[in-house]
Design a protein around this motif. Structure first.
Motif, PDB file in Angstrom:
ATOM      1  N   ASP A 208      44.459  46.455  32.113  1.00 23.67           N
ATOM      2  CA  ASP A 208      44.408  45.001  32.190  1.00 23.67           C
ATOM      3  C   ASP A 208      43.069  44.571  32.791  1.00 23.67           C
ATOM      4  O   ASP A 208      42.775  44.835  33.953  1.00 23.67           O
ATOM      5  CB  ASP A 208      45.561  44.498  33.056  1.00 23.67           C
ATOM      6  CG  ASP A 208      45.712  42.970  33.002  1.00 23.67           C
ATOM      7  OD1 ASP A 208      44.868  42.325  32.372  1.00 23.67           O
ATOM      8  OD2 ASP A 208      46.675  42.451  33.599  1.00 23.67           O
ATOM      9  N   LYS A 209      42.250  43.904  31.984  1.00 23.65           N
ATOM     10  CA  LYS A 209      40.934  43.454  32.441  1.00 23.65           C
ATOM     11  C   LYS A 209      40.964  42.007  32.935  1.00 23.65           C
ATOM     12  O   LYS A 209      39.920  41.417  33.201  1.00 23.65           O
ATOM     13  CB  LYS A 209      39.910  43.589  31.303  1.00 23.65           C
ATOM     14  CG  LYS A 209      39.486  45.026  31.037  1.00 23.65           C
ATOM     15  CD  LYS A 209      38.626  45.556  32.179  1.00 23.65           C
ATOM     16  CE  LYS A 209      38.066  46.920  31.868  1.00 23.65           C
ATOM     17  NZ  LYS A 209      37.226  47.432  32.986  1.00 23.65           N
ATOM     18  N   ARG A 210      42.155  41.456  33.035  1.00 24.23           N
ATOM     19  CA  ARG A 210      42.271  40.093  33.530  1.00 24.23           C
ATOM     20  C   ARG A 210      42.290  40.086  35.063  1.00 24.23           C
ATOM     21  O   ARG A 210      42.672  41.060  35.692  1.00 24.23           O
ATOM     22  CB  ARG A 210      43.548  39.444  32.998  1.00 24.23           C
ATOM     23  CG  ARG A 210      43.623  39.310  31.490  1.00 24.23           C
ATOM     24  CD  ARG A 210      44.969  38.743  31.057  1.00 24.23           C
ATOM     25  NE  ARG A 210      46.066  39.623  31.443  1.00 24.23           N
ATOM     26  CZ  ARG A 210      47.354  39.318  31.304  1.00 24.23           C
ATOM     27  NH1 ARG A 210      47.702  38.139  30.789  1.00 24.23           N
ATOM     28  NH2 ARG A 210      48.295  40.170  31.682  1.00 24.23           N
ATOM     29  N   LEU A 211      41.884  38.953  35.624  1.00 19.07           N
ATOM     30  CA  LEU A 211      41.981  38.747  37.061  1.00 19.07           C
ATOM     31  C   LEU A 211      43.206  37.881  37.330  1.00 19.07           C
ATOM     32  O   LEU A 211      43.325  36.778  36.798  1.00 19.07           O
ATOM     33  CB  LEU A 211      40.730  38.047  37.596  1.00 19.07           C
ATOM     34  CG  LEU A 211      40.773  37.585  39.060  1.00 19.07           C
ATOM     35  CD1 LEU A 211      40.980  38.762  40.003  1.00 19.07           C
ATOM     36  CD2 LEU A 211      39.501  36.821  39.425  1.00 19.07           C
TER      37      LEU A 211
ATOM     38  N   VAL B 256      35.239  35.965  32.947  1.00 19.25           N
ATOM     39  CA  VAL B 256      36.433  36.789  33.122  1.00 19.25           C
ATOM     40  C   VAL B 256      37.675  35.976  32.757  1.00 19.25           C
ATOM     41  O   VAL B 256      37.767  34.786  33.062  1.00 19.25           O
ATOM     42  CB  VAL B 256      36.528  37.277  34.585  1.00 19.25           C
ATOM     43  CG1 VAL B 256      37.884  37.912  34.876  1.00 19.25           C
ATOM     44  CG2 VAL B 256      35.411  38.268  34.873  1.00 19.25           C
TER      45      VAL B 256
ATOM     46  N   THR C  89      43.810  43.818  38.816  1.00 24.57           N
ATOM     47  CA  THR C  89      42.921  43.220  39.814  1.00 24.57           C
ATOM     48  C   THR C  89      43.512  41.884  40.242  1.00 24.57           C
ATOM     49  O   THR C  89      43.714  40.991  39.420  1.00 24.57           O
ATOM     50  CB  THR C  89      41.512  43.013  39.234  1.00 24.57           C
ATOM     51  OG1 THR C  89      41.004  44.279  38.778  1.00 24.57           O
ATOM     52  CG2 THR C  89      40.569  42.450  40.285  1.00 24.57           C
TER      53      THR C  89
ATOM     54  N   ASN D 253      42.826  47.304  44.919  1.00 25.26           N
ATOM     55  CA  ASN D 253      42.950  46.443  43.726  1.00 25.26           C
ATOM     56  C   ASN D 253      43.350  45.019  44.102  1.00 25.26           C
ATOM     57  O   ASN D 253      43.396  44.136  43.247  1.00 25.26           O
ATOM     58  CB  ASN D 253      43.981  47.016  42.748  1.00 25.26           C
ATOM     59  CG  ASN D 253      45.406  46.956  43.287  1.00 25.26           C
ATOM     60  OD1 ASN D 253      45.668  47.423  44.401  1.00 25.26           O
ATOM     61  ND2 ASN D 253      46.327  46.390  42.520  1.00 25.26           N
TER      62      ASN D 253
ATOM     63  N   ALA E 188      35.467  39.635  42.769  1.00 23.17           N
ATOM     64  CA  ALA E 188      36.439  40.252  41.868  1.00 23.17           C
ATOM     65  C   ALA E 188      35.943  40.241  40.423  1.00 23.17           C
ATOM     66  O   ALA E 188      36.086  41.229  39.693  1.00 23.17           O
ATOM     67  CB  ALA E 188      37.780  39.534  41.980  1.00 23.17           C
ATOM     68  N   ALA E 189      35.356  39.121  40.007  1.00 22.23           N
ATOM     69  CA  ALA E 189      34.850  39.026  38.638  1.00 22.23           C
ATOM     70  C   ALA E 189      33.722  40.020  38.399  1.00 22.23           C
ATOM     71  O   ALA E 189      33.667  40.680  37.357  1.00 22.23           O
ATOM     72  CB  ALA E 189      34.374  37.601  38.367  1.00 22.23           C
TER      73      ALA E 189
ATOM     74  N   GLU F 170      33.264  42.843  39.881  1.00 16.88           N
ATOM     75  CA  GLU F 170      33.862  44.177  39.811  1.00 16.88           C
ATOM     76  C   GLU F 170      34.447  44.443  38.427  1.00 16.88           C
ATOM     77  O   GLU F 170      34.255  45.520  37.845  1.00 16.88           O
ATOM     78  CB  GLU F 170      34.945  44.302  40.879  1.00 16.88           C
ATOM     79  CG  GLU F 170      35.523  45.684  41.040  1.00 16.88           C
ATOM     80  CD  GLU F 170      36.508  45.743  42.201  1.00 16.88           C
ATOM     81  OE1 GLU F 170      37.707  45.461  41.956  1.00 16.88           O
ATOM     82  OE2 GLU F 170      36.079  46.036  43.338  1.00 16.88           O
ATOM     83  N   LEU F 171      35.153  43.459  37.867  1.00 16.26           N
ATOM     84  CA  LEU F 171      35.721  43.607  36.530  1.00 16.26           C
ATOM     85  C   LEU F 171      34.649  43.734  35.458  1.00 16.26           C
ATOM     86  O   LEU F 171      34.845  44.396  34.440  1.00 16.26           O
ATOM     87  CB  LEU F 171      36.624  42.404  36.216  1.00 16.26           C
ATOM     88  CG  LEU F 171      38.022  42.434  36.836  1.00 16.26           C
ATOM     89  CD1 LEU F 171      38.687  41.066  36.715  1.00 16.26           C
ATOM     90  CD2 LEU F 171      38.870  43.507  36.188  1.00 16.26           C
TER      91      LEU F 171
END
Length: 447
Positions: free
Chosen positions: A2-5, A26, A131, A340, A367-368, A370-371
């Motif tokens: 899952d690449k979503r925040l 993101v 995340t 995470n 966080a963004a 990092e993703l």
């Protein structure tokens, strides 16, 4: 993967985090439990709803640390500052907003953003993967609070916030009250008359203090101990510290002249600040309270000018939960035991709307990045945002950690400047000049 925040909580911090991350490209899922699960203090399901006050405090970005934080958030294209400016109300040198249209605009901006989806419902567990940012604020739900407590292995720290009452303007006696900002502060006539003032004689003040002390108060549940953040003390708690405390605090009479009786200085003054753009609602400044509702109407109607007051909302008290961030979070705002997960807002141990939104801004960007596979360092320590995050994630003493507003005491000294009150103006200007340079450099490095 899952690449979503995922962001839990749609208050100041969560809304700002979502906005910042989405603008970096993101995909964001914003989880908000309201209106499905309500709270004591919230009245709507809007994102960014203001509860305790409608003020973001001083907007002076050269001599005030919170004003500097305003400047940094504007420089970072912050949503909360954009909407605050759009719905700004006259408040002297402060940034006060029309709270309902403000929240409606925040909600509209987030729900219409192509990279943001909002899911309504309560999150009760800390997820093992994905995340996440938890920005649940002072009213973290009981189930989620229990999950956080189980993970951190320590008892939750808590204090109590109190809410000030709101009065209908039409019920205020303007033959007694008058409009004036303290020391006529403000660039326009509207700003110079941003506050409504109710004067008290010495006898009226003494009678008011007696009634305040004797009034019925909200009792705490078994097992709860009463701790308060000093910046939001209930008025009766202040009064218990000494009969003159209020007269040197929210009821100080300085910088004001009563046009109804200009030759006599009031012994004390109660100030009210406009709470909406229409000017139909005013909140009583600094009058957070834990008095029971019946007692509030009796005591507050003793204030000259408010004898016939009608209240749109009475004051109240609620529990505010926060982490011992110096021991639990790293400098990227991640939970050390579960990297995470990040935390943002008041739950990290900052106090105030502006500070909460600033921590959301920072968490969202970190966080963004990092993703997106980028290595983004946290805000530089010599900025307001950096000084605050440094304090809560390592600069503060863990054993005595308590919620903190941004202030120049968190800043590293500027070499070559003398201390003391006489040098304070130059020192504060040096802090803000330095902060603006390093913060802008930090922003430019992300583009």
């Amino acid at each position: 993967m899952d690449k979503r925040l995922h962001i839990v909580g749609g208050g100041m911090a969560g809304s700002e985090a979502a906005w910042q991350a989405a603008n970096m490209g993101v995909e964001v899922v914003l989880h908000e439990m309201r209106p499905e699960v309500g709270t004591f203090a919230h009245q709507t399901g809007n994102l960014g709803e203001m509860v305790c006050s409608n003020s973001f405090r001083s907007d002076d970005h050269e001599q005030n640390a919170v004003g500097l934080l305003h400047w940094e958030m504007r420089a970072a294209n912050g949503l909360i500052m954009q909407m605050a400016q759009k719905h700004r109300l006259p408040a002297g040198g402060a940034l006060a907003v029309d709270r309902d249209p403000f929240a409606e605009s925040v909600t509209e901006a987030l729900t219409e953003h192509p990279n943001i989806s909002v899911e309504y419902g309560e999150i009760t567990e800390l997820p093992d993967d994905g995340t996440w940012i938890f920005a649940t604020g002072p009213l973290t739900s009981a189930k989620l609070g229990e999950a956080i407590q189980a993970e951190t292995g320590s008892e939750r720290l808590a204090f109590f916030d109190a809410i000030a009452p709101i009065v209908y303007a039409e019920s205020i006696n303007m033959d007694v009250a008058w409009m004036q900002s303290r020391y006529d502060k403000g660039e326009t006539e509207e700003e110079q008359k941003a506050y409504l003032n109710c004067p008290m004689t010495k006898d009226q003040y003494e009678a008011f203090i007696d009634a305040l002390m004797a009034a019925d108060k909200t009792e705490f549940h078994e097992g709860e101990t009463a701790g308060y953040f000093d910046g939001c003390l209930p008025i009766e708690v202040m009064a218990e510290r000494g009969r003159e405390t209020l007269r040197f605090g929210p009821m100080k009479p300085v910088g004001l002249t009563n046009p109804h009786d200009p030759d006599n200085k009031p012994y004390a003054v109660v100030q009210l600040r406009r709470d909406n753009a229409l000017g139909t609602l005013f909140n009583i400044v600094g009058f957070q309270t834990k008095m029971k509702y019946g007692a509030q109407t009796e005591v507050f109607k003793m204030i000259p000018g408010l004898q016939d007051a009608s209240f749109a909302r009475l004051g109240g008290i609620h529990r505010n939960t926060f982490l011992n961030s110096p021991t639990l979070l790293d400098d990227q705002m991640r939970l050390k035991s579960r990297p995470n997960i990040r935390f943002a807002g008041q739950v990290t141990g900052v106090e105030g709307y502006v500070e909460s939104a600033a921590m959301g801004l920072l968490a969202g960007r970190l966080a963004a990045a990092e993703l997106l596979g980028k290595n983004l360092q946290t805000a530089p320590q010599d900025s307001a945002m950096g000084a605050l995050i440094h304090h809560i994630t390592g600069g503060a003493e863990a054993k005595t950690f308590q919620p903190m507003n941004v202030n120049f005491g968190l800043f590293r000294p500027v070499e070559g400047l003398k201390g003391g009150r006489r040098g304070r103006k130059d020192r504060y200007k040096a802090y803000t000049d330095r902060a603006k340079v390093v913060f802008q450099e930090w922003l430019d490095g992300q583009s």
